[in-house]
Scaffold this active site. Structure first.
Site, mmCIF file in Angstrom:
data_model
loop_
_atom_site.group_PDB
_atom_site.id
_atom_site.type_symbol
_atom_site.label_atom_id
_atom_site.label_comp_id
_atom_site.label_asym_id
_atom_site.label_seq_id
_atom_site.Cartn_x
_atom_site.Cartn_y
_atom_site.Cartn_z
ATOM 1 N N TYR A 147 0.861 -1.187 0.000
ATOM 2 C CA TYR A 147 0.000 0.000 0.000
ATOM 3 C C TYR A 147 0.893 1.231 0.000
ATOM 4 O O TYR A 147 1.585 1.507 0.981
ATOM 5 C CB TYR A 147 -0.917 -0.035 1.221
ATOM 6 C CG TYR A 147 -1.972 1.050 1.287
ATOM 7 C CD1 TYR A 147 -2.265 1.869 0.201
ATOM 8 C CD2 TYR A 147 -2.695 1.255 2.462
ATOM 9 C CE1 TYR A 147 -3.241 2.844 0.285
ATOM 10 C CE2 TYR A 147 -3.678 2.219 2.553
ATOM 11 C CZ TYR A 147 -3.945 3.017 1.464
ATOM 12 O OH TYR A 147 -4.911 3.985 1.552
ATOM 13 N N LYS A 175 -1.531 -1.611 -3.989
ATOM 14 C CA LYS A 175 -2.594 -0.603 -3.945
ATOM 15 C C LYS A 175 -1.923 0.750 -4.061
ATOM 16 O O LYS A 175 -1.186 1.173 -3.172
ATOM 17 C CB LYS A 175 -3.402 -0.708 -2.650
ATOM 18 C CG LYS A 175 -4.482 0.370 -2.548
ATOM 19 C CD LYS A 175 -5.215 0.337 -1.208
ATOM 20 C CE LYS A 175 -6.205 1.479 -1.108
ATOM 21 N NZ LYS A 175 -6.880 1.519 0.223
#
Length: 320
Positions: A147, A175
């Site tokens: 992330y 992500k």
């Protein structure tokens, strides 16, 4: 996908193509996690087209949850949606040892994968980032979605670091909430890692560029519309995708621009009748009257404002 190669087919999507970054329901005042409501929200999202869910991420107020609450949320959501839906647990923190412990608990609770954010506050070097992610990935059998969200962490994962991490077979996805199309295009071109859009307003361009799917906060409120957006883009129906992009834009602004996204999403869900209690846990608080008004302006004339107005007791939200 190797450098310079053409996209011949849809990109691999190890965790599904639409994942909502689930809110965490609380009882009034943020006192207790409402696990029953969490299961109900998960079922709603899957029924509307989610084939993956992220539990205890940023939108789930992970930093305000205990380790026991996080583990139980994974169990509850896993039980609610069954095995056909990927459940990804947020395990990242600014402490490698704690992230490893969280990963082991998520694996024990039945998660299919883990979302690991770059360590915040500590701001390690890129070599420190590489070692952190490598150590967390090695601690369990759970595949990792990195992330990258420098607005939250104060630290971006450099493109070269992402290239190196993509060579780790346990690290399968990214992500991306960095909003740097050029940098992430290099990652998509040079590696086989599955990139997920982590910025709701940029879902269409990321998907059109070759992202595998979307991890969305706004999909808590409009999961069906996001399902249609993802499908239209991946199927190459760009006119339909653009139509949905513009339809969703006011909702994205209302959720992302005025109060913490988890707070805005909860209040919209509450006013649509999909969440009984919109409470967040401190330090997050209910929107002020001014913030309600700003959200209302964003939504004026949209189908969500109309739907909210049909619910009893919501005039304060939709009329200002």
């Amino acid at each position: 996908m190797k450098p310079g190669s053409a996209v011949a087919s849809l990109p691999p999507a190890p965790f599904g193509t639409l994942l909502t970054a689930m809110i965490t329901p609380f009882t009034a005042g943020g006192g207790r996690v409402d696990f029953d409501a969490a299961g109900e929200v998960a079922v709603q999202l899957v029924s509307a087209g989610n084939n993956g869910l992220v539990v205890s991420g940023t939108a789930g107020e992970a930093s305000a949850l205990t380790d026991d609450e996080k583990e139980q949320l994974v169990r509850v959501v896993r039980d609610a949606v069954g095995e056909q839906v990927k459940v990804v647990a947020g395990t990242g923190s600014n402490d490698t040892a704690r992230s490893i412990q969280a990963a082991r608990r998520a694996e024990r609770a039945g998660a299919d994968g883990q979302l690991v954010i770059a360590p915040y506050y500590n701001r390690p070097s890129q070599e420190g980032l590489l070692q952190h992610f490598t150590d967390v990935a090695a601690a369990t059998e759970l595949p990792v979605m990195l992330y990258d969200n420098p607005a939250r962490t104060g630290l971006a994962i450099a493109t070269d670091t992402l290239r190196r991490l993509a060579g780790n077979p346990a690290i399968v996805a990214l992500k991306d909430a960095k909003a740097d199309l050029a940098a992430t295009t290099m990652v998509m071109s040079d590696t086989d890692i599955a990139v997920y859009s982590g910025d709701d307003g940029l879902a269409l361009p990321w998907l059109a560029a070759g992202a595998a799917g979307l991890v969305s906060v706004s999909a808590n409120v409009a999961p069906g519309a996001y399902r249609q957006l993802v499908d239209a883009t991946l199927e190459g129906d760009l006119p339909r995708a653009r139509q949905l992009h513009f339809l969703l834009a006011p909702l994205v602004r209302s959720i992302m621009n005025h109060v913490p996204p988890a707070v805005a999403a909860k209040h919209l869900m509450h006013r649509l009748g999909r969440l009984g209690c919109p409470s967040a846990r401190g330090p997050l608080v209910e929107p002020t009257q001014k913030e309600f008004s700003e959200i209302s302006v964003e939504l004026a004339g949209t189908e969500w404002a109309v739907a909210c107005a049909k619910r009893p007791g919501v005039s304060r939200f939709v009329s200002r």
